[in-house]
Design a protein around this motif. Structure first.
Motif, PDB file in Angstrom:
ATOM      1  N   PRO A   1       8.196  -1.735   1.105  1.00 40.60           N
ATOM      2  CA  PRO A   1       8.049  -2.069   2.520  1.00 40.60           C
ATOM      3  C   PRO A   1       7.817  -0.802   3.343  1.00 40.60           C
ATOM      4  O   PRO A   1       8.293   0.279   2.995  1.00 40.60           O
ATOM      5  CB  PRO A   1       9.399  -2.714   2.881  1.00 40.60           C
ATOM      6  N   SER A   2       7.082  -0.953   4.435  1.00 39.70           N
ATOM      7  CA  SER A   2       6.754   0.203   5.269  1.00 39.70           C
ATOM      8  C   SER A   2       7.686   0.274   6.473  1.00 39.70           C
ATOM      9  O   SER A   2       8.404  -0.672   6.792  1.00 39.70           O
ATOM     10  CB  SER A   2       5.302   0.113   5.749  1.00 39.70           C
TER      11      SER A   2
ATOM     12  N   ALA B   1      13.415   3.166   0.549  1.00 39.06           N
ATOM     13  CA  ALA B   1      13.917   2.263  -0.487  1.00 39.06           C
ATOM     14  C   ALA B   1      13.027   1.033  -0.616  1.00 39.06           C
ATOM     15  O   ALA B   1      12.325   0.658   0.311  1.00 39.06           O
ATOM     16  CB  ALA B   1      15.352   1.845  -0.167  1.00 39.06           C
ATOM     17  N   GLY B   2      13.082   0.415  -1.777  1.00 35.85           N
ATOM     18  CA  GLY B   2      12.402  -0.851  -2.001  1.00 35.85           C
ATOM     19  C   GLY B   2      11.107  -0.713  -2.759  1.00 35.85           C
ATOM     20  O   GLY B   2      10.566   0.379  -2.962  1.00 35.85           O
ATOM     21  N   GLY B   3      10.601  -1.863  -3.191  1.00 32.45           N
ATOM     22  CA  GLY B   3       9.415  -1.928  -4.029  1.00 32.45           C
ATOM     23  C   GLY B   3       9.819  -2.451  -5.398  1.00 32.45           C
ATOM     24  O   GLY B   3      10.730  -1.914  -6.037  1.00 32.45           O
ATOM     25  N   VAL B   4       9.177  -3.518  -5.850  1.00 28.18           N
ATOM     26  CA  VAL B   4       9.622  -4.161  -7.079  1.00 28.18           C
ATOM     27  C   VAL B   4       9.420  -3.283  -8.306  1.00 28.18           C
ATOM     28  O   VAL B   4      10.130  -3.424  -9.312  1.00 28.18           O
ATOM     29  CB  VAL B   4       8.916  -5.527  -7.244  1.00 28.18           C
TER      30      VAL B   4
ATOM     31  N   GLY C   1       6.969  -4.515  11.938  1.00 31.78           N
ATOM     32  CA  GLY C   1       6.165  -3.838  12.935  1.00 31.78           C
ATOM     33  C   GLY C   1       4.868  -3.345  12.302  1.00 31.78           C
ATOM     34  O   GLY C   1       4.575  -3.615  11.138  1.00 31.78           O
ATOM     35  N   LEU C   2       4.081  -2.640  13.098  1.00 28.98           N
ATOM     36  CA  LEU C   2       2.855  -2.008  12.593  1.00 28.98           C
ATOM     37  C   LEU C   2       3.089  -0.501  12.524  1.00 28.98           C
ATOM     38  O   LEU C   2       3.672   0.088  13.438  1.00 28.98           O
ATOM     39  CB  LEU C   2       1.673  -2.303  13.518  1.00 28.98           C
ATOM     40  N   THR C   3       2.647   0.099  11.436  1.00 27.62           N
ATOM     41  CA  THR C   3       2.833   1.542  11.274  1.00 27.62           C
ATOM     42  C   THR C   3       1.510   2.272  11.469  1.00 27.62           C
ATOM     43  O   THR C   3       0.446   1.786  11.093  1.00 27.62           O
ATOM     44  CB  THR C   3       3.395   1.874   9.883  1.00 27.62           C
ATOM     45  N   TYR C   4       1.617   3.445  12.058  1.00 24.47           N
ATOM     46  CA  TYR C   4       0.427   4.256  12.329  1.00 24.47           C
ATOM     47  C   TYR C   4      -0.040   5.007  11.088  1.00 24.47           C
ATOM     48  O   TYR C   4      -1.236   5.157  10.856  1.00 24.47           O
ATOM     49  CB  TYR C   4       0.734   5.258  13.440  1.00 24.47           C
ATOM     50  N   ALA C   5       0.912   5.488  10.291  1.00 18.22           N
ATOM     51  CA  ALA C   5       0.568   6.345   9.153  1.00 18.22           C
ATOM     52  C   ALA C   5      -0.350   5.642   8.189  1.00 18.22           C
ATOM     53  O   ALA C   5      -0.276   4.426   7.994  1.00 18.22           O
ATOM     54  CB  ALA C   5       1.842   6.784   8.441  1.00 18.22           C
TER      55      ALA C   5
ATOM     56  N   TYR D   1      -5.931  -6.577   7.914  1.00 20.55           N
ATOM     57  CA  TYR D   1      -5.523  -7.979   7.919  1.00 20.55           C
ATOM     58  C   TYR D   1      -4.230  -8.164   7.125  1.00 20.55           C
ATOM     59  O   TYR D   1      -3.360  -8.954   7.518  1.00 20.55           O
ATOM     60  CB  TYR D   1      -6.626  -8.856   7.328  1.00 20.55           C
ATOM     61  N   ALA D   2      -4.064  -7.422   6.039  1.00 18.36           N
ATOM     62  CA  ALA D   2      -2.845  -7.527   5.236  1.00 18.36           C
ATOM     63  C   ALA D   2      -1.626  -7.127   6.059  1.00 18.36           C
ATOM     64  O   ALA D   2      -0.563  -7.754   5.974  1.00 18.36           O
ATOM     65  CB  ALA D   2      -2.943  -6.659   3.991  1.00 18.36           C
ATOM     66  N   GLU D   3      -1.763  -6.080   6.877  1.00 18.94           N
ATOM     67  CA  GLU D   3      -0.642  -5.644   7.716  1.00 18.94           C
ATOM     68  C   GLU D   3      -0.344  -6.676   8.800  1.00 18.94           C
ATOM     69  O   GLU D   3       0.825  -6.951   9.108  1.00 18.94           O
ATOM     70  CB  GLU D   3      -0.953  -4.284   8.319  1.00 18.94           C
ATOM     71  N   GLY D   4      -1.380  -7.253   9.368  1.00 21.88           N
ATOM     72  CA  GLY D   4      -1.165  -8.312  10.346  1.00 21.88           C
ATOM     73  C   GLY D   4      -0.494  -9.521   9.723  1.00 21.88           C
ATOM     74  O   GLY D   4       0.386 -10.141  10.332  1.00 21.88           O
TER      75      GLY D   4
END
Length: 603
Positions: free
Chosen positions: A73-74, A94-97, A447-451, A463-466
């Protein structure tokens, strides 16, 4: 590939038959369809040929609220707060399968008696990688994680009970078909839904409990979701279902298990609490048993029969390891591992072979961080790559540009305000007289991340982030309300079913008011401060309000929003957000995050 990233052999194959016609699974049908429980996962061999001792430590690894987050997750969704010895805190990615698999596999090493369980919301409100394919990728990943059992959560009902049965049993999606040549096999683990009844049969739609057996050790698991699920899921998702009280249901099936000779019992409950600290390693019992946590799980835990030895919980996305007294006054372990696969809980249950029960005083538990400094599990990397190849043509398409992170944190968040503005703008294309928009905070998943992510470029919103932000495919609905009704809606944020845990609607630009959290009940909304474009709300006037279809049905404890008139239904909410970002941003003129100052908070 690291030896620790290798998956262990499958312990069993767990499949269920869908009930006739509606695809619902009843407890009776399951009993007829499955082999005897005693054979599942049992091993009567004695290590080294020696008689086992009286006490056997059993490792219980658990997590909750994964929500299909297969990739790390971002933003804040991919971090946890860690309390340091000197009292300061730091954040840890942290996180990520891929990392979760490695951590769980390493944790199991040296533990012959090990169970992996979950507290619900494994799927639903998922990022595009999983959500685009109706969460089949997540079920496949959970199979590879060797998940033994999970309760259902409210989000398991986002697409209805028939779809939940398909996730359990397998088969192609009824409208979208099969995504791969091999089809979809379904879950290797049982979903438990003890308190979710089919109105036609009066029986649980899925198995209410499950017993883990190994080397003479027997531990029963009862799974429930929160009774209030119908208020936070679309009406279509829970049509024909009744959700019973969590405590009554668990107490009922604890007796059933005891009559079957199962004395050790763990409840998997998709309902949770709120610890006094946001740090995952906070000492929840520092102020005494039960003193470091509040929320619905406290009363639930205090009333569940002492026959239940431990509670694995979820829903609130919080991290805690607490002891809460049972009805007999004895401390009992209650845990939650935050959300999105950032943590897992490692609990030791000491099993007494003479009594068949857990030695409660010997139970130990701690939350562990799914850090990203370990080798990735190669099988999970392969899984993600395979599904990403299918999703990429859709997910990588740019839909807008942001000038900075647009976080979804706080009572009023910049992301919530941005969505409300997008819905108001879209609503005015349908009806120019639309006055305002309101967005429920639970419908904003990130949220949306800039990086930059991969090679997309800084500030690009794909679109994936949206989709990750708004995955529910709700429609944008327009309704008319009187000024009196509009004020009542604002009061319902902090009263009724929202009194204990307020749900603050995210307002579109132009709507302002003061929220005084030093007050109690609906008085927390200071009604004489409510303004629309600077003008007080006229109780007798009519206001055109845009919401999503979930709120328009009275969801999230807003019954007044279900009483609007002049209904007009528009497109889905993600399309509204995409259109807004496309029209109001570009590579050279990215959109700035809203300031999130529409609600004045007094604390």
């Amino acid at each position: 590939m690291s030896a620790t990233s290798q998956p262990k052999p499958r312990r069993r194959t767990y499949r269920r038959l869908a009930a006739a016609a509606v695809g619902l699974v009843t407890a009776g049908a399951l009993a007829a369809a499955l082999p005897g429980t005693a054979a599942a996962g049992e091993n009567h061999g004695k290590p080294g040929g020696h008689r086992p001792g009286r006490y056997q430590d059993v490792q219980l690894l658990s997590f909750n609220d994964l929500h299909g987050n297969l990739e790390p997750p971002s933003g804040s969704s991919g971090r946890v707060t860690e309390l340091q010895p000197d009292g300061t805190t730091k954040t840890v990615d942290a996180g990520g399968v891929e990392y979760l698999a490695t951590h769980l596999r390493e944790a199991r090493q040296g533990h012959r008696y090990s169970i992996t369980a979950a507290g619900g919301d494994m799927v639903g409100a998922s990022p595009l990688l999983s959500g685009l394919f109706h969460d089949e990728p997540t079920i496949e990943a959970l199979n590879k994680l060797d998940l033994d059992v999970t309760s259902v959560g409210n989000h398991e009902f986002d697409e209805g009970a028939t779809e939940l049965a398909r996730l359990q049993n397998g088969g192609c999606h009824p409208t979208d078909g099969c995504y791969t040549d091999g089809g979809f096999a379904g879950a290797d683990f049982p979903y438990l839904a003890a308190n979710v009844l089919d109105d036609t049969t009066g029986k649980p739609i899925l198995k209410p409990y499950w017993v883990w057996r190994k080397g003479g050790v027997k531990i029963g698991f009862i799974g429930v979701t929160l009774e209030g699920t119908p208020g936070i899921v679309s009406a279509d998702g829970v049509k024909g279902l009744t959700f019973k009280d969590e405590v009554e249901t668990i107490n009922k099936y604890a007796k059933v298990l005891q009559r079957q000779g199962v004395q050790s019992i763990v409840a998997l409950i998709h309902e949770g609490g709120y610890p006094a600290s946001s740090s995952y390693n906070y000492d929840c019992d520092a102020s005494g048993a039960g003193g470091g946590i509040s929320g619905p799980i406290v009363d639930i835990a205090r009333n569940i029969t002492p026959a239940v030895d431990a509670l694995v919980t979820g829903h609130t996305h919080q991290a805690y390891v607490c002891t809460i007294p049972d009805p007999a006054g004895h401390p009992r372990m209650v845990t939650s591992a935050a959300s999105y696969g950032r943590l897992y809980t490692d609990t030791t249950l000491t099993y007494d072979r003479r009594t068949g029960d857990i030695v409660r005083t010997a139970v130990k538990s701690a939350n562990r961080v799914v850090t990203r400094d370990v080798p990735k599990a190669a099988d999970m990397t392969c899984l993600i790559g395979r599904w990403n190849a299918l999703a990429a043509p859709i997910g990588n398409r740019p839909i807008g540009y942001v000038a900075a992170d647009v976080p979804h944190t706080g009572t009023e968040s910049p992301m919530g305000d941005l969505i409300a503005d997008a819905q108001l703008t879209y609503a005015r294309t349908l009806d120019p007289s639309t006055d305002l928009a309101l967005m429920n905070p639970g419908g904003v998943r990130a949220g949306l991340t800039y990086a930059a992510k991969g090679s997309e470029g800084d500030g690009v919103v794909t679109y994936a982030e949206g989709f990750t932000v708004q995955p529910f495919a709700n429609t944008v609905n327009l309704q008319d309300f009187t000024g009196t009704q509009l004020i009542q809606v604002l009061k319902e944020q902090v009263s009724g079913t929202n009194a204990a845990a307020p749900r603050i609607l995210q307002p579109s630009t132009g709507l302002t008011y003061t929220l005084d959290l030093t007050r109690t009940g609906e008085e927390r909304v200071v009604t004489d401060t409510v303004r629309l474009n600077g003008a007080p709300i006229d109780p007798a006037a009519t206001y055109r309000v845009a919401t999503n279809s979930f709120l328009a049905g009275g969801g999230d404890g807003f019954p007044t929003l279900g009483q609007g008139t002049g209904d007009l239904v528009g497109t889905d909410d993600l399309t509204a957000l995409e259109q807004y970002l496309t029209a109001n941003s570009s590579p050279t003129s990215p959109i700035a995050p809203p300031v999130a100052n529409r609600i004045t908070i007094v604390q």
